[in-house]
Design an enzyme around this catalytic site. Structure first.
Site, PDB file in Angstrom:
ATOM      1  N   ASP A  98      50.599  36.948  47.119  1.00 44.05           N
ATOM      2  CA  ASP A  98      50.297  35.540  47.326  1.00 44.05           C
ATOM      3  C   ASP A  98      51.430  34.758  46.652  1.00 44.05           C
ATOM      4  O   ASP A  98      52.169  35.328  45.842  1.00 44.05           O
ATOM      5  CB  ASP A  98      48.946  35.207  46.692  1.00 44.05           C
ATOM      6  CG  ASP A  98      48.646  33.718  46.744  1.00 44.05           C
ATOM      7  OD1 ASP A  98      48.770  33.128  47.834  1.00 44.05           O
ATOM      8  OD2 ASP A  98      48.299  33.146  45.692  1.00 44.05           O
ATOM      9  N   ASP A 144      45.802  35.552  43.008  1.00 42.21           N
ATOM     10  CA  ASP A 144      45.141  34.970  41.831  1.00 42.21           C
ATOM     11  C   ASP A 144      43.997  34.046  42.167  1.00 42.21           C
ATOM     12  O   ASP A 144      43.231  33.670  41.290  1.00 42.21           O
ATOM     13  CB  ASP A 144      46.156  34.204  40.989  1.00 42.21           C
ATOM     14  CG  ASP A 144      46.469  32.835  41.586  1.00 42.21           C
ATOM     15  OD1 ASP A 144      46.760  32.772  42.794  1.00 42.21           O
ATOM     16  OD2 ASP A 144      46.405  31.836  40.858  1.00 42.21           O
ATOM     17  N   ASP A 161      42.055  34.608  47.686  1.00 38.48           N
ATOM     18  CA  ASP A 161      42.661  35.940  47.774  1.00 38.48           C
ATOM     19  C   ASP A 161      41.632  37.063  47.666  1.00 38.48           C
ATOM     20  O   ASP A 161      41.966  38.226  47.891  1.00 38.48           O
ATOM     21  CB  ASP A 161      43.705  36.123  46.661  1.00 38.48           C
ATOM     22  CG  ASP A 161      44.850  35.134  46.778  1.00 38.48           C
ATOM     23  OD1 ASP A 161      45.256  34.849  47.917  1.00 38.48           O
ATOM     24  OD2 ASP A 161      45.326  34.659  45.735  1.00 38.48           O
TER      25      ASP A 161
END
Length: 648
Positions: free
Chosen positions: A323, A519, A523
């Site tokens: 990410d 995080d 996600d």
């Protein structure tokens, strides 16, 4: 510690005390028949306390036709030890086995909690306009086309279209973007976002069960079920090893006396000795402890691995997907470029900082941090915040405008557009364009070092998935040297891309694994779907941490390379123990079958090999951290360079 783990620990402690009492009793009690009975009773009680569940599992499996497993082998080996009069050996084997099981269970369950209890994006209620009144109802009761009201601080419960109101939405839980998103009449909004400022009236376009937030929760649950689990080695080994050993012992007890005419008792004794030797104590203890040592070594480096199967998968990882916001970047904004028109860069930054002083917006805060000096409020007058555009203020008697391109167009000010990726603040003084300030999400100091180390460790492909816009995503990926980047993604889109990458990986590599690093709550579905889910623990969301298999407690991406190094070392130690334990077992088994191995040899082949293997397993705790300081220093942003119009 769970209730089940506490019960097992209590059993281990009680059984260990009885075991010690049984070992000591011959030395403190007089040598007679009663002492022998007492010793036997104490060992039998210890054995029953620590081994009853193993015996019961073996019996249940036999009833179901699953005879040859590790439970069956543990049962016949320890019972055989009791028949041979080696009571302490029988108890010790079962005791060591249960200690290994407890350590393994504790390591996995310590940090694993329910994902659903921490998924706080689920809205508790919806404010619906019915009959001219506002009713608070369950989101499931809201129909398509109804009007809901979302007040500041509340979550948007259902997807819909804004029919009135202007506000800023915190979308970070869903898209990963830390910059609030402005919404106004006619714009679509998705559930799970937090309304930060104005009151919004929204016409629902989906039922709650089909809304974005409901789909995310469903993805987490379904993805968790898809996750591959590494089959325990000892179970696979026992499928072949156990039947071979059992039938070999049976043949040893029956065939030789029938052929030679020898006494059956001698060969039965050899067969039982053979079974004691065959007990895979070294394997069932040293292998879990090897991984437990690896888990402990990783913890010392700030990496929490939630189970040995994830450590094994991490060692085989070939593709890592990241990410962006909060993972490779800090999720906080900083000035990266200043371009003044008719004044110095310092003067432009000062004017912008004064104009933004009364705002708490993240962009305003980043400009004031870049300015870095105390602001004299007496110089500022008539401050006005223009919703969706920027701010207007009078500074030292001069009218200053600071905001986006819409503000410049609204005030009919000719300006020089900035086409670089990031958030641009245009500044005008007395209706004349004074320059612009470019603000970007800061790349983490050790992110470049992390990517370099991962590629050096054998990672074949690095990919970034982000909900951010395309220009920003590609700029970050280019700076870090990533192989691929996909932008403007919702959580469901990220899962689709991970599925595609997994399929492509499995076509080219039979053992290769895919790891995802994230995080945010958005996600969580991808973390659960990947072979290895890695969460940034220090600043990451609770949901991401609970959905992940590995947590980086210090939020440093470079720790991924450290964790992979530890995983490889742990696997190497485990394989060393496997080869050593099996090799010694086979040698002593052969000697036992020929009558050259006594019970002392059997004890060495079992307990002695176990001790050596355990000492080897402890090496997994000794790990060295990567030194990230030089890389961090070289990647650090220098504001002096920013002020002279250079980009990061």
């Amino acid at each position: 510690m769970t209730k089940k783990q506490r019960k097992l620990l209590n059993r281990i402690i009680i059984a260990a005390i009885l075991f010690i009492a049984g070992m000591v009793s011959p030395h403190v009690l007089p040598e007679n028949q009663i002492t022998g009975y007492i010793e036997f009773a104490v060992f039998l009680a210890s054995y029953a306390i620590i081994g009853w569940d193993i015996i019961w599992k073996a019996i249940c499996n036999i009833r179901q036709g699953e005879v040859f497993d590790e439970n069956f082998l543990m049962m016949i080996a320890t019972v055989g030890a009791f028949i041979l009069g080696e009571h302490s050996e029988g108890v010790a084997v079962m005791l060591f086995y249960q200690v290994g099981e407890w350590f393994q269970s504790y390591a996995v369950a310590k940090s694993r909690k329910s994902i659903s209890s921490l998924m706080d994006i689920r809205p508790d209620y919806a404010n619906v306009e019915r009959g001219g009144k506002l009713e608070q109802v369950d989101p499931d009761e809201v129909q398509i086309g109804e009007i809901i009201t979302v007040k500041p601080g509340e979550k948007i419960p259902i997807d819909g279209t804004v029919v009135s109101g202007i506000s800023m939405l915190d979308t970070s839980a869903l898209t990963g973007e830390s910059l609030p998103r402005e919404v106004e009449e006619g714009m679509d909004v998705i559930s799970g976002c937090i309304n930060q400022s104005g009151i919004l009236k929204i016409k629902t376009t989906k039922e709650f069960g089909e809304s974005t937030v409901a789909k995310i929760l469903d993805l987490v649950e379904n993805s968790s079920e898809k996750k591959a689990r590494t089959e325990n080695f000892i179970t696979r080994f026992a499928k072949y090893y156990t039947p071979i050993v059992v039938f070999a012992a049976l043949a040893l007890a029956v065939i030789p006396p029938l052929v030679t005419g020898d006494n059956f008792s001698e060969w039965v004794y050899r067969a039982l000795t053979f079974l004691v030797i065959s007990c895979p104590c070294a394997l069932v203890i040293s292998i879990p402890l090897s991984f437990f040592g690896g888990l402990g070594g990783a913890s010392k480096c700030g990496v929490l691995v939630k189970g040995s199967n994830y450590l094994e998968a991490l060692a085989d990882t070939e593709v890592i997907v990241f990410d962006k916001t909060g993972t490779l970047t800090k999720g906080s904004f900083a000035v990266s470029k200043i371009k003044a028109n008719g004044m110095s860069n310092d003067a432009l930054l000062e004017i912008a900082a004064y104009a933004e002083d009364y705002s708490t917006h993240p962009i305003s805060q980043s400009i004031k941090r870049a300015y870095g000096k105390e602001i004299n409020n007496s110089r500022v007058q008539d401050v006005q915040e223009i919703a969706g555009h920027g701010v207007s203020a009078v500074i030292d008697g001069r009218k200053v405008l600071a905001g986006n391109a819409k503000l410049m167009n609204r005030e009919h000010i000719a300006y020089e557009p900035c086409n670089e990726a990031g958030t641009v603040i245009y500044v005008a003084v007395d209706n004349k364009f004074a320059g612009f300030i470019l603000i970007e999400d800061e790349i983490k100091e050790d992110a470049p070092f992390a990517i370099k180390q991962l590629k050096a460790s054998g990672i074949k492909q690095t990919v970034m998935l982000t909900g951010d816009n395309d220009a920003v995503g590609r700029k970050v990926a280019a700076k870090l040297g990533l192989d691929k980047v996909y932008t403007q993604l919702l959580p469901a889109d990220k899962v689709v891309h991970v599925e595609e990458l997994l399929q492509s990986l499995h076509q080219t590599s039979s053992k290769g694994k895919l790891a995802f690093v994230g995080d945010g709550i958005n996600d969580a579905p991808v973390l659960a779907r990947a072979d290895v889910g890695i969460a940034m623990g220090g600043l990451g969301s609770d949901a991401a941490i609970e959905a992940a298999d590995v947590v980086l407690m210090t939020d440093e991406p470079s720790k991924i390379a450290t964790a992979k190094k530890i995983a490889r070392k742990t696997l190497a130690i485990a394989y060393e123990n496997i080869v050593f334990a099996i090799g010694i077992k086979l040698i002593v088994l052969a000697l036992g079958a020929l009558g050259f191995a006594s019970m002392w040899a059997a004890v060495f082949a079992d307990v002695g090999v176990s001790v050596i293997a355990i000492l080897n397993a402890i090496r997994a705790l000794n790990v060295k951290k990567y030194d990230v300081k030089p890389a961090a220093a070289s990647a650090k942003i220098d504001y002096a360079e920013n002020l002279s119009c250079k980009t990061i």
